[in-house]
Motif scaffolding. Structure first.
Motif, PDB file in Angstrom:
ATOM      1  N   PRO A 115       0.803  -1.229   0.000  1.00  0.00           N
ATOM      2  CA  PRO A 115       0.000   0.000   0.000  1.00  0.00           C
ATOM      3  C   PRO A 115       0.830   1.270   0.000  1.00  0.00           C
ATOM      4  N   GLU A 116       2.107   1.180   0.364  1.00  0.00           N
ATOM      5  CA  GLU A 116       2.910   2.402   0.437  1.00  0.00           C
ATOM      6  C   GLU A 116       3.600   2.723  -0.886  1.00  0.00           C
ATOM      7  N   LEU A 117       3.420   1.875  -1.889  1.00  0.00           N
ATOM      8  CA  LEU A 117       4.016   2.139  -3.184  1.00  0.00           C
ATOM      9  C   LEU A 117       2.989   2.794  -4.092  1.00  0.00           C
ATOM     10  N   GLY A 118       3.437   3.760  -4.863  1.00  0.00           N
ATOM     11  CA  GLY A 118       2.517   4.461  -5.739  1.00  0.00           C
ATOM     12  C   GLY A 118       3.252   5.076  -6.914  1.00  0.00           C
ATOM     13  N   PHE A 119       2.560   5.972  -7.607  1.00  0.00           N
ATOM     14  CA  PHE A 119       3.136   6.675  -8.751  1.00  0.00           C
ATOM     15  C   PHE A 119       2.736   8.140  -8.681  1.00  0.00           C
TER      16      PHE A 119
END
Length: 417
Positions: free
Chosen positions: A371-375
């Motif tokens: 959940p802490e990875l994004g763009f």
């Protein structure tokens, strides 16, 4: 049931043959557009899904391009899970707008029918060939190619007949799944938009060959802006080497004529994705792209795929937006760039702002893996960025905004503040 299918084939042929030649052209007195060299003489109506029965502009355009009142239109519900009632509903809609449409009983899911035999049935191919237009329904686009393309990858007799309609000046229309097959590559079994950003696409898995009516240089996708699908189009375009992509929104159509001029018709619009100047950094971990260009084309706008020129709708002809000191200067930000229509809203907000940059964030969600990875999506005005606006009702067309995408470790970013 097999006898019933055979009977339908025979009736379709008998009804279609007398009107075939007349239906393949335009209405009397309506000039044919000059086709591209060696290209089909017909038109495409590429609908983004969710086409409403009361969308007069789109339904009427299909009937007009098929030959006008009484035009024969072959309806394929090959993509549908339950083809017969879906086809019957579309036939009814088209007939309400003046067509003489008929159902083509060719679908993987059609009960008691061998779709392989039907796809090469000469009676069925002749019925389609005698029509002035073809309509592909929504559903699962993989079922369309499965039904119409032979196992060796060659075109079936019925698919050849569809191409003949298109080459001779008829219309090929497709809604949702029927829109997805318009390019030479289509999404086949895609993951979520965010998962596509994370993991990319693979031939034969997330993407597969489409039917290619629009040509081999433009990628097409549908349900585009309401579902944030612009972010899945870019990895697919990079994978297959496309420089241009067109994504059409729901209850809206792109009408592509024989000169490859695209007109937006319906309630919303389309996004043009231009990767001709884009770059990626292979040394960086995670999906990234720099200097992509995106444009939002609204109802009534024209875009020429041959010359890459834009003509605003009549309502916006005198509405080119100018820099204005009274514009707000608040930060322009979207916490969910993949949300419903979020990208277009961000583009409009930036165009109406003195700032030159806007930020959008995409994450997989709080209760999902990683959940802490994004763009991070960064929109920027360039010297080529132009906006057009209409007053009543207010709507926008926005050209040539720069888009950069990079991975974002949200957890790490929060911990370092």
């Amino acid at each position: 049931m097999r006898m019933a299918v055979k009977f339908l084939l025979q009736i379709a042929l008998l009804l279609a043959m007398p009107l075939g030649a007349a239906a393949a052209g335009k209405q009397a007195g309506s000039p044919m557009p000059t086709p591209a060299a060696d290209g089909p003489r017909g038109s495409l109506v590429i609908i983004g899904g969710g086409l409403r029965p009361d969308n007069d502009a789109v339904w009427q355009r299909i009937v007009q391009l098929a030959g006008g009142k009484g035009a024969r239109i072959a309806v394929f519900a090959s993509a549908a899970a339950d083809p017969a009632p879906v086809a019957a509903a579309i036939v009814d809609y088209l007939n309400r707008y003046g067509a003489d449409a008929f159902q083509v009983p060719l679908a993987v899911k059609l009960a008691d029918s061998d779709y392989r035999k039907a796809a090469d049935d000469p009676l069925l191919a002749d019925a389609v060939r005698g029509a002035g237009g073809v309509f592909f329904s929504g559903g699962d686009q993989a079922r369309i190619t499965q039904a119409l393309v032979r196992e060796d990858g060659s075109r079936s007799a019925v698919l050849d007949a569809v191409w003949e309609v298109y080459r001779k000046g008829g219309v090929v229309a497709g809604n949702s799944a029927g829109a997805a097959v318009m390019s030479t590559t289509m999404f086949y079994a895609p993951k979520t938009v965010f998962a596509t950003l994370r993991g990319g696409v693979r031939d034969g898995e997330e993407i597969a060959p489409g039917l290619g009516f629009i040509g081999d240089d433009v990628f097409v996708d549908q349900h585009f802006l309401v579902r944030g699908r612009f972010a899945r189009m870019i990895p697919a375009m990079l994978k297959k080497g496309y420089k241009f992509g067109l994504g059409i929104d729901e209850n809206t159509a792109m009408v592509v004529d024989s000169r490859r001029r695209v007109e937006i018709v319906g309630s919303k619009g389309a996004l043009l994705v231009d990767l001709s100047q884009a770059t990626t950094d292979a040394a960086s971990a995670g999906f990234n792209i720099a200097n992509a260009r995106i444009s939002y084309l609204d109802n009534g706008d024209l875009y020429d795929l041959a010359t890459h020129t834009f003509t605003p709708s009549v309502a916006k002809a005198g509405g080119r937006m100018q820099a204005h000191q009274a514009l707000v200067a608040d930060p322009v930000f979207s916490p969910d760039i993949l949300g419903r229509n979020a990208l277009v809203q961000l583009m409009e907000n930036l165009m109406n702002n003195r700032r030159n940059e806007a930020i959008g964030i995409a994450t997989s969600g709080r209760n999902t893996p990683l959940p802490e990875l994004g763009f991070q999506f960064t929109l920027s005005k360039t010297r080529d960025s132009v906006g057009y606006a209409s007053a009543a009702p207010q709507s926008y067309s926005i050209l040539n905004m720069r888009l950069d995408i990079r991975p974002l470790d949200i957890g790490q970013s929060l911990r370092t503040q």
